[in-house]
Design a protein around this motif. Structure first.
Motif, PDB file in Angstrom:
ATOM      1  N   UNK B 191      72.683  27.411  20.080  1.00 33.42           N
ATOM      2  CA  UNK B 191      72.932  28.597  20.888  1.00 33.42           C
ATOM      3  C   UNK B 191      74.488  28.742  20.867  1.00 33.42           C
ATOM      4  N   UNK B 192      75.035  28.123  20.469  1.00 33.42           N
ATOM      5  CA  UNK B 192      76.823  27.834  20.639  1.00 33.42           C
ATOM      6  C   UNK B 192      77.175  27.837  19.287  1.00 33.42           C
ATOM      7  N   UNK B 193      78.424  28.615  18.928  1.00 35.47           N
ATOM      8  CA  UNK B 193      78.830  28.544  17.392  1.00 35.47           C
ATOM      9  C   UNK B 193      80.134  27.618  17.400  1.00 35.47           C
ATOM     10  N   UNK B 194      80.375  26.815  18.426  1.00 34.99           N
ATOM     11  CA  UNK B 194      81.475  26.033  18.440  1.00 34.99           C
ATOM     12  C   UNK B 194      81.729  25.331  16.967  1.00 34.99           C
ATOM     13  N   UNK B 195      80.720  24.592  16.608  1.00 36.12           N
ATOM     14  CA  UNK B 195      80.803  23.907  15.150  1.00 36.12           C
ATOM     15  C   UNK B 195      80.935  24.680  14.031  1.00 36.12           C
ATOM     16  N   UNK B 196      80.074  25.713  13.748  1.00 32.73           N
ATOM     17  CA  UNK B 196      80.345  26.472  12.642  1.00 32.73           C
ATOM     18  C   UNK B 196      81.735  27.123  12.591  1.00 32.73           C
ATOM     19  N   UNK B 197      82.116  27.610  14.004  1.00 28.51           N
ATOM     20  CA  UNK B 197      83.611  28.268  13.885  1.00 28.51           C
ATOM     21  C   UNK B 197      84.623  27.210  13.406  1.00 28.51           C
ATOM     22  N   UNK B 198      84.314  25.894  13.619  1.00 29.32           N
ATOM     23  CA  UNK B 198      85.422  25.095  13.076  1.00 29.32           C
ATOM     24  C   UNK B 198      85.539  25.092  11.786  1.00 29.32           C
ATOM     25  N   UNK B 199      84.550  25.695  10.901  1.00 26.50           N
ATOM     26  CA  UNK B 199      84.734  26.050   9.284  1.00 26.50           C
ATOM     27  C   UNK B 199      85.943  26.924   9.029  1.00 26.50           C
ATOM     28  N   UNK B 200      86.504  27.545   9.805  1.00 28.16           N
ATOM     29  CA  UNK B 200      87.579  28.454   9.659  1.00 28.16           C
ATOM     30  C   UNK B 200      88.824  27.396   9.334  1.00 28.16           C
ATOM     31  N   UNK B 201      88.749  26.427   9.553  1.00 31.15           N
ATOM     32  CA  UNK B 201      89.748  25.380   9.356  1.00 31.15           C
ATOM     33  C   UNK B 201      89.756  24.957   7.679  1.00 31.15           C
ATOM     34  N   UNK B 202      88.910  25.364   7.084  1.00 33.53           N
ATOM     35  CA  UNK B 202      88.927  24.978   5.523  1.00 33.53           C
ATOM     36  C   UNK B 202      89.569  26.089   4.883  1.00 33.53           C
ATOM     37  N   UNK B 203      89.954  27.139   5.400  1.00 30.05           N
ATOM     38  CA  UNK B 203      90.520  28.368   4.893  1.00 30.05           C
ATOM     39  C   UNK B 203      92.052  28.083   4.625  1.00 30.05           C
ATOM     40  N   UNK B 204      92.427  28.274   3.341  1.00 29.37           N
ATOM     41  CA  UNK B 204      93.768  27.707   2.972  1.00 29.37           C
ATOM     42  C   UNK B 204      94.771  28.781   3.220  1.00 29.37           C
ATOM     43  N   UNK B 205      94.152  30.024   3.030  1.00 30.01           N
ATOM     44  CA  UNK B 205      95.008  31.269   3.183  1.00 30.01           C
ATOM     45  C   UNK B 205      94.193  32.424   3.581  1.00 30.01           C
ATOM     46  N   UNK B 206      94.883  33.661   4.256  1.00 35.19           N
ATOM     47  CA  UNK B 206      94.178  34.819   4.573  1.00 35.19           C
ATOM     48  C   UNK B 206      93.256  35.094   3.409  1.00 35.19           C
ATOM     49  N   UNK B 207      92.204  35.381   3.796  1.00 30.48           N
ATOM     50  CA  UNK B 207      91.104  35.810   2.510  1.00 30.48           C
ATOM     51  C   UNK B 207      90.488  34.882   1.975  1.00 30.48           C
ATOM     52  N   UNK B 208      90.758  33.798   2.026  1.00 34.10           N
ATOM     53  CA  UNK B 208      90.222  32.355   1.277  1.00 34.10           C
ATOM     54  C   UNK B 208      88.910  32.224   1.798  1.00 34.10           C
ATOM     55  N   UNK B 209      88.230  31.379   1.158  1.00 34.21           N
ATOM     56  CA  UNK B 209      86.677  31.241   1.803  1.00 34.21           C
ATOM     57  C   UNK B 209      86.933  29.989   2.934  1.00 34.21           C
ATOM     58  N   UNK B 210      86.053  29.901   3.837  1.00 38.01           N
ATOM     59  CA  UNK B 210      84.824  30.585   4.080  1.00 38.01           C
ATOM     60  C   UNK B 210      85.343  32.055   4.479  1.00 38.01           C
ATOM     61  N   UNK B 211      84.979  33.088   3.686  1.00 38.88           N
ATOM     62  CA  UNK B 211      85.372  34.420   4.017  1.00 38.88           C
ATOM     63  C   UNK B 211      84.756  34.926   5.214  1.00 38.88           C
ATOM     64  N   UNK B 212      83.187  34.638   5.163  1.00 40.33           N
ATOM     65  CA  UNK B 212      82.571  35.138   6.343  1.00 40.33           C
ATOM     66  C   UNK B 212      81.894  34.159   7.293  1.00 40.33           C
ATOM     67  N   UNK B 213      81.985  34.252   8.577  1.00 40.03           N
ATOM     68  CA  UNK B 213      81.448  33.222   9.488  1.00 40.03           C
ATOM     69  C   UNK B 213      80.844  33.935  10.451  1.00 40.03           C
ATOM     70  N   UNK B 214      79.350  33.397  10.710  1.00 38.95           N
ATOM     71  CA  UNK B 214      78.478  34.250  11.666  1.00 38.95           C
ATOM     72  C   UNK B 214      78.181  32.986  12.752  1.00 38.95           C
ATOM     73  N   UNK B 215      78.233  33.648  14.224  1.00 34.98           N
ATOM     74  CA  UNK B 215      77.887  32.507  15.081  1.00 34.98           C
ATOM     75  C   UNK B 215      76.775  33.169  15.953  1.00 34.98           C
ATOM     76  N   UNK B 216      75.939  32.381  16.656  1.00 34.27           N
ATOM     77  CA  UNK B 216      74.949  32.788  17.474  1.00 34.27           C
ATOM     78  C   UNK B 216      75.311  33.749  18.573  1.00 34.27           C
ATOM     79  N   UNK B 217      76.504  33.738  19.155  1.00 27.05           N
ATOM     80  CA  UNK B 217      77.217  34.441  20.131  1.00 27.05           C
ATOM     81  C   UNK B 217      77.118  35.948  19.806  1.00 27.05           C
ATOM     82  N   UNK B 218      77.057  36.492  18.626  1.00 29.10           N
ATOM     83  CA  UNK B 218      77.216  37.870  18.417  1.00 29.10           C
ATOM     84  C   UNK B 218      75.961  38.236  17.364  1.00 29.10           C
ATOM     85  N   UNK B 219      75.276  39.396  17.707  1.00 28.14           N
ATOM     86  CA  UNK B 219      74.003  39.879  17.254  1.00 28.14           C
ATOM     87  C   UNK B 219      74.176  39.783  15.810  1.00 28.14           C
ATOM     88  N   UNK B 220      73.200  39.207  14.792  1.00 27.55           N
ATOM     89  CA  UNK B 220      73.379  39.291  13.332  1.00 27.55           C
ATOM     90  C   UNK B 220      72.580  40.423  12.839  1.00 27.55           C
TER      91      UNK B 220
END
Lengths: 407, 407
Positions: B191-220
């Protein structure tokens, strides 16, 4: 006369394949009388054919080269391109034309079976045309399935990752110990069980999880498996079973093929499942208890989480030794490891004829597989333990490990 | 008057839940004038009801207690038992009879929402019967979804594990960069995307992977998703997408339910697949390129591989502070974290009314989710980064991490 190095990486990545790259580059730069530039091919021989290369030796001026050493995955990129069997194919003169243009004197290829096949073909073609270029293979594979070497760089760290992860999974699986459960862990290894066998290091005491371990080397019988699970559950209500992805029955049919005709996705396509998923469904059906299957993901081959110091050092040394071997005049060889003894662990570096290695597969000795194919002997533990030793401190940035990458 | 402590763990394990246990036990032993034994319940309140407990304080005489501190998973075992809503249920006098028999004066429960519900009910029943026993909750959850606290112990290490693992997966996915591919990583979080959101720390530079991150908070929306994947592939041929397991469409239907009617196993049973597998099939069907989905396994909640020093220390401090809070006379409280500032990171420990916490869920602020629901803002990065800092050296045996376990 000064000639340049070209070095490439091929096949699947490992956690320490860049350790070997670091070894080749750093040693290559130490012989300015004999070696000019150290070039890297981008995406292996396939990329090289399309002119993709870089001056990786130039990175020594930055801290990027040091960073490459502990970066998992293949820094130069990889390929799965197989050179034609027919040495009269035009690709060979094409490649040697590029070698000449780039003044290449030394060719290093870091990889497994297929990469050694590339080294074999290029060195045989070189002999035909009397080219002085020296071709040396540097072994690499988490599968540990290369012949003519005690073990392969990449295996020790992958084995340590598997052992630690299975121990964590077992810890997790037993927190609710009031109900019976089975956890099936599927580990990489299509034809050889070296990596799945390493899960035995997760066992803390005799009879502890993983209680059952199945490898491709011994025929898998699902009725015997169900009986063993039933028996094991009596003493271990939260049972962990480790299997190689490539377990096969007595007719050599992969267990994962049992279920491959079944699943259909939303779009009407066949859904392939692994052996772990198949056995999960089998145990659920037959025993009606809680079952979960876990497929260890690509991190088993590329994670920096449990780098083995021994493995990283040996990978680097293999790269260094490859350069020294080429400088000594050898070609058509793969660097190999000869174990003098396990306690204390002592290793010698040597060379083997690359033609003996390519397209061969080394499986686990059958007498190391015990209990009718469901357990591993202490000889294997003595073999694998030295390869997983020692800790590697990783550079970090903002709290997470820092990796090198090509800009 | 000297009374005993009883401490238990409940819900899913984390990498540092035993850090809090260590905090309670070690602090409990420091007040021999007020506290007698420190007991642990085996398998939470459910095991305790059946008389399962141990003298965990006695482990201080061995090195086992120190080992518990860095052992992932719940050392005491866990349960998912919910106490009845009706406080006149006979289970309450039954429990308080055991408390009396064991001379319990202080009750600590380490867990998430449901565990706080247990603390709430027991403290309310205690008030009814005028029992002097003090009930304190110690927060724990990788989901980071507890209200009334800046964050929860366990989240920082899980976030670090996710970030590092996604970076490794991205490294692995890009070794063959001559072909387009999509890798979908499914991360825990219903129900909460806190953990998936942390995947953004894997991004080394703007536009780097993971490029797209989806959480339960916003309709998919799957059509928008396919369009975004197509666009992203132009710049990033080896695309990595991270999703929470619980992503839902505008009608609140879980994406994993889209496919749940479809797969059938060899035995004719419905096969459930996660959202990652569903999206893998969707992208394959629509774009016809190589797609792989990876479900991060239980290690995201229990791995010692990337323990955060900050998280481990805070977990231990929460346990210590719980004992001090109980000694000061409070009851019906959960220990909470108040962040004074992020740079430099400063935290204060406090207490919150446990009744405000149980059965609530804290989701990510919507203004931290950007790019029409497919990316995460820098405010989140500022929030999460301090929680993942610092390295913990683990004790090892035979080359792999050494964990404590109940014999």
């Amino acid at each position: 006369m000064c000639k340049n190095i070209i070095v490439g990486q091929s096949g699947g990545p490992t956690a320490v394949i860049n350790g070997s790259l670091y070894g080749v580059v750093s040693e290559g730069l130490k012989h300015p009388d004999k070696i000019g530039h150290v070039y890297g091919m981008i995406n292996g021989i396939e990329g090289f054919l399309h002119g993709h290369m870089m001056d990786i030796g130039a990175l020594a001026a930055t801290n990027e080269l040091e960073l490459i050493r502990t970066t998992p995955g293949a820094y130069l990129g990889s390929c799965r391109y197989k050179l034609p069997e027919d040495l009269s194919d035009p690709v060979y003169p094409q490649l040697f034309r590029i070698f000449e243009e780039q003044e290449i004197g030394y060719f290093f290829y870091i990889g497994g079976n297929d990469s050694m096949d590339t080294v074999s073909k290029l060195s045989r073609y070189a002999a035909q045309i009397e080219s002085p270029i020296r071709f040396i293979g540097v072994p690499k594979t988490i599968d540990n399935d290369l012949v003519e070497t005690d073990h392969t760089p990449g295996y020790g760290s992958a084995a340590k990752y598997v052992a630690t992860t299975v121990r964590e999974i077992a810890t997790d699986a037993t927190v609710y110990d009031n109900k019976q459960s089975v956890t099936i862990v599927e580990i990489m290894g299509r034809h050889a069980g070296w990596l799945a066998a390493a899960s035995i290091l997760a066992r803390k005491y005799e009879g502890d999880n993983p209680v059952l371990i199945y490898l491709p080397e011994v025929a898998f019988d699902q009725e015997e498996f169900i009986q063993k699970v039933k028996t094991a559950l009596k003493d271990t209500p939260n049972l962990v079973v480790c299997i190689s992805e490539g377990i096969r029955d007595k007719d050599r049919t992969f267990i994962c093929e049992y279920s491959s005709e079944v699943g259909t996705d939303t779009f009407g396509h066949k859904m392939l499942t692994g052996s772990g998923k198949y056995l999960e469904n089998l145990v659920k059906e037959r025993l009606g208890i809680k079952v979960r299957s876990i497929e260890l993901n690509v991190c088993q081959r590329c994670s920096c989480a449990h780098l083995s110091r021994v493995d990283l050092d040996e990978s680097e040394n293999a790269g260094i030794y490859a350069v020294l071997t080429a400088l000594s005049g050898e070609t058509g060889k793969m660097i190999n490891f000869i174990r003098n003894k396990s306690v204390p662990y002592e290793l010698t570096y040597g060379t083997a004829d690359v033609n003996l290695i390519c397209n061969q597969e080394k499986t686990i000795p059958l007498n190391w597989i015990t209990n009718d194919g469901s357990d591993i002997s202490s000889e294997f533990i003595d073999y694998v333990r030295p390869l997983t030793q020692g800790y590697v401190e990783l550079p970090t940035k903002n709290g997470i490990p820092l990796f090198a990458y090509r800009k």
